[in-house]
Design a protein around this motif. Structure first.
Motif, PDB file in Angstrom:
ATOM      1  N   GLY A  17     -79.163 -26.170  -6.094  1.00 48.17           N
ATOM      2  CA  GLY A  17     -80.075 -26.222  -7.226  1.00 48.17           C
ATOM      3  C   GLY A  17     -81.335 -25.426  -6.946  1.00 48.17           C
ATOM      4  N   THR A  18     -82.263 -25.480  -7.910  1.00 45.37           N
ATOM      5  CA  THR A  18     -83.514 -24.732  -7.833  1.00 45.37           C
ATOM      6  C   THR A  18     -84.690 -25.682  -7.652  1.00 45.37           C
ATOM      7  N   ILE A  19     -85.522 -25.379  -6.680  1.00 40.80           N
ATOM      8  CA  ILE A  19     -86.745 -26.142  -6.420  1.00 40.80           C
ATOM      9  C   ILE A  19     -87.909 -25.167  -6.380  1.00 40.80           C
ATOM     10  N   LEU A 118     -83.344 -38.572 -15.845  1.00 41.41           N
ATOM     11  CA  LEU A 118     -83.606 -37.281 -15.227  1.00 41.41           C
ATOM     12  C   LEU A 118     -82.434 -36.308 -15.407  1.00 41.41           C
ATOM     13  N   LEU A 119     -81.255 -36.836 -15.580  1.00 40.55           N
ATOM     14  CA  LEU A 119     -80.071 -35.993 -15.716  1.00 40.55           C
ATOM     15  C   LEU A 119     -80.076 -35.213 -17.027  1.00 40.55           C
ATOM     16  N   MET A 147     -82.405 -37.227  -8.555  1.00 39.69           N
ATOM     17  CA  MET A 147     -82.972 -35.888  -8.430  1.00 39.69           C
ATOM     18  C   MET A 147     -81.925 -34.907  -7.914  1.00 39.69           C
ATOM     19  N   ARG A 148     -81.177 -35.314  -6.917  1.00 34.57           N
ATOM     20  CA  ARG A 148     -80.141 -34.451  -6.356  1.00 34.57           C
ATOM     21  C   ARG A 148     -79.067 -34.147  -7.402  1.00 34.57           C
ATOM     22  N   GLU A 149     -78.660 -35.168  -8.149  1.00 33.13           N
ATOM     23  CA  GLU A 149     -77.639 -34.976  -9.181  1.00 33.13           C
ATOM     24  C   GLU A 149     -78.136 -34.060 -10.292  1.00 33.13           C
ATOM     25  N   GLY A 187     -85.224 -34.191   2.580  1.00 31.63           N
ATOM     26  CA  GLY A 187     -84.329 -33.287   3.276  1.00 31.63           C
ATOM     27  C   GLY A 187     -83.507 -32.393   2.375  1.00 31.63           C
ATOM     28  N   PHE A 188     -83.896 -32.272   1.109  1.00 28.21           N
ATOM     29  CA  PHE A 188     -83.217 -31.298   0.251  1.00 28.21           C
ATOM     30  C   PHE A 188     -83.427 -29.885   0.807  1.00 28.21           C
TER      31      PHE A 188
END
Length: 273
Positions: A17-19, A118-119, A147-149, A187-188
């Motif tokens: 994903g994008t951060i 959030l999804l 958040m990860r999903e 840890g993303f």
């Protein structure tokens, strides 16, 4: 600054994903609410709902008005769901996005919502405050997994200060008073982060020292106020700056400092001064 050398910023195999990690700035500190980095974040979200395609009307408006406004959610956990902070976010974004707030404190009138919301977002914007408190509450409420999903589904994750620290394995934080290492991030993104790198006393010196001593994992990412680092699938791809002199840096495991723009392009979304 020490002489530059090659610094590897390896891609994470776990996160997709994008951060966008902001060292400081944005609507949080702007007297007018205006921020070129925030503008670019909204454009990124608008491009997401267009499937990455630019259309003529969207390019003219800057925010893709022809196909609807992006859903942008503010997550103010680190500030204890500060009402002033939330209202500032809404005032800044309401004309160009559908604004949402994830309030873990049940702050009225936003009230508690299931983090599964959030999804459905195009952009999630995490505010500043206490990194330690944010991490504790997110884990208790399952926000970290959501958040990860969301990121895996294409939602853009962004955050400032504590909202930038949280994505990394570790960070420099003043959550406990004086600046201290915190080895408890999501840890993303691998390594460690330091926001406000040249903007607050002691940030630069302590961050480099802690990495050199092994108290924080390297490589470290040091981000000035009014700068942001864009990550795609765990790898730093570019730097956005909205103020003259703002930069981002890599601190290698020996504590040496290198310009991050040696690793990729710098996008000056606006340049003043």
């Amino acid at each position: 600054m020490d002489a530059p050398s090659a610094v590897s910023i390896s891609e994470s195999t776990a996160f997709r994903g994008t951060i966008v990690a902001l060292g400081g700035g944005g609507f949080s500190v702007s007297e007018t609410g205006e921020s070129a980095i925030d503008d670019e974040l909204v454009r990124m979200a608008a491009r997401r709902i267009r499937g990455g395609a630019e259309d003529e009307a969207g390019a003219q408006s800057g925010f893709g008005a022809s196909v609807g406004l992006p859903n942008v959610c503010f997550v103010p956990t680190a500030s204890g769901d500060s009402r002033d902070y939330i209202e500032r976010f809404e005032a800044t974004f309401e004309a160009r996005a559908r604004t949402h707030v994830l309030s873990l404190f049940g702050q009225s009138p936003w009230d508690y919502q299931d983090p599964a919301m959030l999804l459905d977002m195009d952009l999630i914007y995490v505010g500043g405050g206490s990194t330690a408190n944010l991490l504790s509450l997110w884990r208790r409420h399952g926000v970290d997994q959501r958040m990860r999903e969301a990121a895996a589904g294409g939602t853009i994750l962004a955050g400032i200060s504590a909202g930038a620290n949280c994505w990394f394995a570790a960070s420099s934080t003043d959550s406990f008073g004086p600046l201290a290492p915190l080895n408890d991030g999501l840890g993303f993104l691998r390594g460690s982060a330091c926001p406000h790198f040249h903007g607050e006393p002691g940030r630069k010196e302590s961050f480099r020292e802690w990495i050199a001593q092994g108290r924080l994992p390297g490589p470290g990412i040091a981000i000035d106020d009014h700068a942001a680092v864009v990550y795609v699938d765990g790898a730093a791809t570019s730097v956005m700056v909205e103020s003259a002199g703002a930069q981002a840096f890599v601190v290698d495991t020996g504590g040496r400092l290198h310009n991050l723009d040696e690793q990729g392009p710098v996008a000056s979304v606006s340049q003043d001064g």
